[in-house]
Design a protein around this motif. Structure first.
Motif, short mmCIF file in Angstrom:
data_model
loop_
_atom_site.label_atom_id
_atom_site.label_comp_id
_atom_site.label_asym_id
_atom_site.label_seq_id
_atom_site.Cartn_x
_atom_site.Cartn_y
_atom_site.Cartn_z
N VAL A 15 25.52 -20.34 13.92
CA VAL A 15 26.69 -19.80 14.61
C VAL A 15 26.54 -18.29 14.79
N LEU A 16 26.00 -17.60 13.81
CA LEU A 16 25.83 -16.15 13.94
C LEU A 16 24.80 -15.79 15.01
N SER A 17 23.93 -16.74 15.36
CA SER A 17 22.97 -16.46 16.43
C SER A 17 23.66 -16.34 17.78
N LEU A 18 24.96 -16.58 17.82
CA LEU A 18 25.73 -16.41 19.05
C LEU A 18 25.96 -14.93 19.38
N THR A 19 25.70 -14.04 18.44
CA THR A 19 26.02 -12.62 18.63
C THR A 19 25.45 -12.03 19.92
N PRO A 20 24.15 -12.23 20.25
CA PRO A 20 23.64 -11.64 21.49
C PRO A 20 24.26 -12.24 22.76
N ILE A 21 24.93 -13.39 22.63
CA ILE A 21 25.54 -14.01 23.80
C ILE A 21 26.92 -13.43 24.07
N VAL A 22 27.68 -13.14 23.01
CA VAL A 22 29.02 -12.59 23.23
C VAL A 22 28.99 -11.10 23.47
N THR A 23 27.82 -10.46 23.28
CA THR A 23 27.73 -9.03 23.51
C THR A 23 27.88 -8.64 24.98
N PRO A 24 27.21 -9.33 25.96
CA PRO A 24 27.34 -8.91 27.36
C PRO A 24 28.76 -8.83 27.89
N PRO A 25 29.63 -9.86 27.70
CA PRO A 25 30.98 -9.70 28.24
C PRO A 25 31.76 -8.56 27.59
N LEU A 26 31.51 -8.27 26.31
CA LEU A 26 32.16 -7.13 25.68
C LEU A 26 31.65 -5.83 26.29
N ALA A 27 30.36 -5.78 26.60
CA ALA A 27 29.80 -4.59 27.25
C ALA A 27 30.41 -4.38 28.63
N ILE A 28 30.66 -5.47 29.34
CA ILE A 28 31.28 -5.37 30.66
C ILE A 28 32.67 -4.76 30.55
N ALA A 29 33.41 -5.20 29.54
CA ALA A 29 34.79 -4.74 29.38
C ALA A 29 34.88 -3.30 28.92
N LEU A 30 33.89 -2.85 28.12
CA LEU A 30 33.99 -1.54 27.50
C LEU A 30 33.04 -0.50 28.07
N LEU A 31 31.98 -0.93 28.73
CA LEU A 31 31.02 0.00 29.31
C LEU A 31 31.03 -0.17 30.82
N PRO A 32 31.60 0.79 31.56
CA PRO A 32 31.79 0.62 33.01
C PRO A 32 30.51 0.39 33.78
N GLN A 33 29.38 0.89 33.29
CA GLN A 33 28.15 0.77 34.06
C GLN A 33 27.53 -0.62 33.96
#
Length: 340
Positions: free
Chosen positions: A100-118
């Motif tokens: 389950v913790l191997s999910l970390t790199p998958i949930v990172t991109p949508p968080l980056a979209i929300a918090l990093l405008p570029q």
């Protein structure tokens, strides 16, 4: 990651972090989860303080960015992450926890979209995220009931989420402290937070007796602190500098394999087909999320690197290098290497 030293270090990191889940399972047999997580960070913090003293590194936060980075890293990536991890694994096996913790790199991109405008989220990444979530659901219900398995998987999913959130937030912070000093502060703060939560948690108020400190528990705590935390983070930072974050992120999918084998061989844990299938969906989701990066990493290995044609009429391209064929001897002296 072609150098033998890098490959060996990668394998050592996967083993250190993969076997850590087995050590957590052993310690949870006698210690409450939040306290166990706090004690792990206590010992690791002392080891890192010694490393700072030996290396003579700057340890005092000097800027607002340093303080913010310490707060985010200590509160989310260390305190919340490890607390939720140990709580979650108290409900599930070590293999399920690692998967389950191997999910970390998958949930990172949508968080980056929300918090990093570029940042932008492409269609394959959206599909990859959905596949990863489906994989987690499959693992959650693989226990055959909607009891502790679901609770444990939910806690572990939140652990992966808060770690990803912390990693994205730190991208926006300009810190001046060395990485080891920053991690030392983070572990100290995270450990302090977990001690406070353990004291306030009603399930952990029972006094710890001497009987809880079995040889197996002490060994598990020492292994987690020295090998998995201190040694693991040292290997991680060395590899991060040498091979980069993209290749190093693959360790997230090597550690569950190690954890599953250790849990099966040493702890008697069973691995269901549903768990394996859920892990397969998570790996496929990661591949879709990192499609461009994986292609860039794989093409040189497969021999499909960028090519350029020779401007000379008698030029030939071999293995990405441009050669000019000798007119009289027929030999092919090199002209210039192609850009890979």
């Amino acid at each position: 990651m072609t150098a033998k030293r890098d490959l060996l270090l990668f394998v050592a990191l996967a083993i250190a972090w993969g076997t850590a889940f087995g050590a957590i399972e052993v310690g949870l047999a006698t210690l409450p989860p939040i306290l166990f997580a706090a004690l792990r960070l206590d010992v690791a913090t002392l080891l890192f303080v010694g490393a700072i003293a030996v290396l003579g590194l700057e340890w005092r936060p000097r800027t607002r960015g340093d303080v913010t980075a310490i707060a985010v890293t200590g509160g989310l990536m260390v305190g919340a992450h490890y607390g939720l991890l140990f709580l979650g694994q108290s409900h599930v096996s070590s293999a399920v926890s690692a998967i389950v913790l191997s999910l970390t790199p998958i949930v990172t991109p949508p968080l980056a979209i929300a918090l990093l405008p570029q940042e932008r989220l492409r269609a394959p990444a959206v599909v990859g995220l959905l596949l990863g979530l489906v994989g987690v659901v499959v693992i959650a219900v693989s226990g055959g009931s909607l009891g502790g398995q679901v609770v444990g998987v939910a806690l572990l999913f939140v652990a992966a989420f808060v770690f990803a959130l912390g990693s994205v937030l730190t991208e926006r912070i300009q810190a001046t402290l060395p990485v080891i000093s920053l991690q030392t502060w983070a572990m100290a703060i995270g450990g302090g937070l977990l001690h406070g939560l353990s004291f306030a948690h009603p399930g952990e108020t029972v006094p710890i007796t001497a009987a809880a400190w079995t040889p197996a528990t002490i060994t598990a705590l020492a292994y987690l602190s020295v090998v998995a935390t201190a040694g693991g983070f040292l290997a991680y930072f060395v590899l991060l500098e040498r091979v980069g974050a993209s290749q190093l992120s693959l360790v997230n999918y090597a550690t569950p394999v190690v954890a599953s084998l250790v849990g099966w061989a040493l702890l008697g844990e069973s691995i269901t087909l549903a768990t394996i299938g859920g892990f397969g969906l998570i790996v496929l989701g990661f591949a879709l999320c990192q499609l461009t990066t994986l292609w860039r990493l794989a093409t040189p290995i497969a021999g499909y690197g960028p090519r350029r044609r020779s401007t000379a009429a008698n030029g030939v391209v071999v293995g990405g290098n441009v050669y000019e064929t000798g007119r009289e001897t027929g030999r092919s002296p090199p002209v210039a290497p192609a850009a890979d």
